[in-house]
Design an enzyme around this catalytic site. Structure first.
Site: not given
Length: 227
Positions: A78, A80, A103, A119, A143, A183
């Site tokens: 959490g 971000w 997530d 998912d 991320d 990322k």
């Protein structure tokens, strides 16, 4: 919220070996115990050291403003979403502020953040996010990274595939002039994706925050102003 680490650099902590602990887990624990950003995050109330990566990205590119709609992919634990909430002043209860986080792992609630434990690759997840957004997003940030196995080429490809999925989703939900952050791990196979991103955004940059570990090949793709 700065990256001044004065007072957070402690003496080196050694990790005793254990029959129940693998070498990789011992190395991870050693890095955590001796990482000034981990200590700083704990003292400043952030969920993870990753919060400082997003703070640095914002400091460089000035992405966040009040009254934004944001999607946070791979949000756990959490950090971000916490940063985004602060930067868009989500606590003022503006009707235009919205952060949708997703997530596989559960996270503790964050004020003004709507979280789905789902998912991202399930068939109905994208539609769920789109409905929750109730409009186009200003920023999609990811991320997400695959579980690393220590084989750089494999880790690179797996995380790149996650980035590609996040990018395709961002194209669906971002408003014109919206931004995409993700990322990736350097490894040589990212050029095709970068070319795709450059066709869809006016400015595309690479950025490695100082809070990213120096030995890591991770960098962040920052795509600004969707066409």
């Amino acid at each position: 919220m700065t990256n001044n680490l004065s007072g957070y650099r402690n003496k080196f902590v050694r990790v005793k070996t254990s029959k129940k602990r693998t070498v990789s887990s011992s190395n991870w624990l050693r890095r955590q115990l001796n990482d000034p950003y981990v200590a700083k995050a704990r003292l400043e109330g952030f969920r993870s050291r990753a919060a400082y990566k997003l703070l640095e990205i914002h400091g460089k590119f000035k992405l966040f403003n009040p009254n934004m709609k944001i999607v946070d992919l791979g949000a756990a634990p959490g950090g971000w979403s916490q940063v985004a909430s602060k930067l868009i002043k989500a606590s003022d209860n503006s009707l235009n502020n919205k952060i949708i986080s997703i997530d596989l792992l559960e996270i503790e609630p964050i004020a003004e953040v709507e979280f789905f434990q789902k998912d991202f690759f399930e068939e109905n997840t994208e539609e769920l996010i789109i409905q929750a957004l109730d409009g186009k997003a200003d920023i999609v940030m990811s991320d997400m990274a695959s579980n690393t196995i220590g084989h750089k080429a494999t880790d690179h490809i797996r995380t790149l595939l996650l980035c590609e999925q996040a990018f395709e989703f961002a194209l669906k939900v971002l408003k014109p002039s919206g931004h995409f952050i993700a990322k990736i791990f350097r490894g040589g196979a990212e050029n095709e994706l970068l070319n795709k991103v450059k066709r869809e955004f006016r400015t595309v940059k690479h950025f490695k925050p100082s809070s990213s570990r120096s030995e890591s090949t991770e960098i962040y793709l920052v795509a600004l102003n969707k066409k």
